[in-house]
Structures are given as C-alpha cells and as structure tokens.
Design an enzyme around this catalytic site. Sequence first.
Site, PDB file in Angstrom:
ATOM      1  N   ARG A  42      -1.739   1.546   7.965  1.00 54.72           N
ATOM      2  CA  ARG A  42      -0.568   1.528   7.084  1.00 54.72           C
ATOM      3  C   ARG A  42      -0.279   0.103   6.615  1.00 54.72           C
ATOM      4  O   ARG A  42       0.034  -0.124   5.450  1.00 54.72           O
ATOM      5  CB  ARG A  42       0.650   2.111   7.796  1.00 54.72           C
TER       6      ARG A  42
ATOM      7  N   CYS B  69       9.336  -2.140  10.560  1.00 54.85           N
ATOM      8  CA  CYS B  69       8.352  -1.062  10.663  1.00 54.85           C
ATOM      9  C   CYS B  69       8.495  -0.205   9.419  1.00 54.85           C
ATOM     10  O   CYS B  69       8.654  -0.749   8.328  1.00 54.85           O
ATOM     11  CB  CYS B  69       8.570  -0.258  11.944  1.00 54.85           C
TER      12      CYS B  69
END
Length: 272
Positions: free
Chosen positions: A181, A237
């Site tokens: 990611r 995050c």
Amino acid sequence: MSRHVLSVQALAECYNASDVVVIDCRFALADPALGERHYAEAHIPGAVYLHLDRDLSGEKGPHGGRHPLPDVEVLAAKLASIGVRSAPPTRVVVYDDSRFGFAARLWWLLRYLGHEYVQILDGGFAAWRAAGLSVSNEVAQPRSAHFVPRVQSHRVVDIDYVKTLNEKAGAVLVDSREERRYLGLEEPIDPIAGHIPCARNFPWQQVTDDAAQLRSTEQQRQRWGAVAEAAEIVVYCGSGVTACVNLLALAEIGRDDAKLYAGSWSDWCSYQ
C-alpha cells in the site's frame, strides 16, 4: 516489564478487581459487526465491548478520514458509563485479536484524554484462551463512574501540520501501512494509492510477533534505528487506527512524544 502491555498471567490476577475495567476492541474492517459477534460468543469475564465505528470514531465528513477522532465529551461519557474513572484513576486493560490493531486505538485515545493507566493485553484474546482461562458470553453489567477528560492536544496533528514537516530539520513522517500500500502497488480501501511525500514505511504488524505478542525493547530499537533519534516523529496509516500500534512501539523506546496524524492517508486523499 512494559508500561503499556500486560501479560495474560498478570491480567488473570486482577481482571475482576473493582478498580479494573477490561475492554474488548475486536473488530474487522471488512465486516464491522464481526468483533461484536465474537464478543457475544465469548469474551474475558466482565469485559465490555467498544466498537471502532460507533464508540472509538466520530462522524465522517468530506475531510478528516475514514475514522475521525470521536467527540471528546461523547467518548468521556461512554468511558464513564462503563466504569472508567479519572480520579483516582481506573486501571484499563484493552484487547483485540488483531495484533493490537484496534486495541491500540483505544490505548491512544485514553492517553489523548489524559488517562495514562491503560495497557494492552499481550497476545490478545487468543492468548487468554490458549492459557485455559475462563471466558463468558454474558454482557457486562454497567458500572458508572466520573470521567473528566484532560485533552493532550500535543499528541495529534492535522494535514496542515503534516505539510510543514519538510521544512523542519530532523522531522520524520512514518507511514504504518503494509509495504504494498505504501508503494502504491495496491489500495483496497482508499480511492488513491501511494503515500505522503517523504514518508518512510514502518508497517505496524512488525511491532508484534506471529503470536501477537510485543517484540522486545531491543528489537523495537533495532527496527526504528536512527528514526528513534529524530527531532520529531509523526505517524499515520490509512485512517489513524493502526498507526497507534507504531505509537505504542515508539513509546516503548522512550519516544512518547511521537504524534498521530489522525486523518491519515484517507484524509490526505480527500484533498487530492
């Protein structure tokens, strides 16, 4: 011994004490009702359940990310309703079954509200069961208390603050998501793949071992390397949840001053 993580054996000796509140934070992003179902099936006796979306997050808007911070007064009232007292402080122990991924959110929130007496159960619910300790399927009886939040605003930053980090000598921005990611090779949740410019990748899953137990302080130091000496550390995050696992790891090595970009990548994306 860790200030922030508690062993199953230690919890077994105190979980039913009148000044201890145990909170179940099990959750799954792909199935938001899963944790609550698991709680109904079996949980640590006396534990209360708090839901990531309902209890540990605020209302979503066009900005602020997928899990905005909850309203302080609303969260304070919820904590009081389950027996968390600010003075003398209740000892709070939180657990999940996701390598601290959701329990750390509440660990951070409590400290953000000025309540330092909180620990995460090492190994989570699986470790409790593996130790052969008793479980329950009864909903915990409500215990009211008086909780006064003392917001520690220095623990959190917004997108405008993050944009200034490049101008600050020695500042480090940490991306806590999985490497794929971070690299933009996949993005299963947010509309845009990639990472905030200049961020460094420290996946949150590396804080614990395969048994969901906290790695040693020496291992944490080796993992962070020179970042541990940075003048300033900001962590993010996808939505400000699992970044809290890295914040716990940093606290373990003496960097309790690291900050959370609460909106995280989902907030950053909303401005693109």
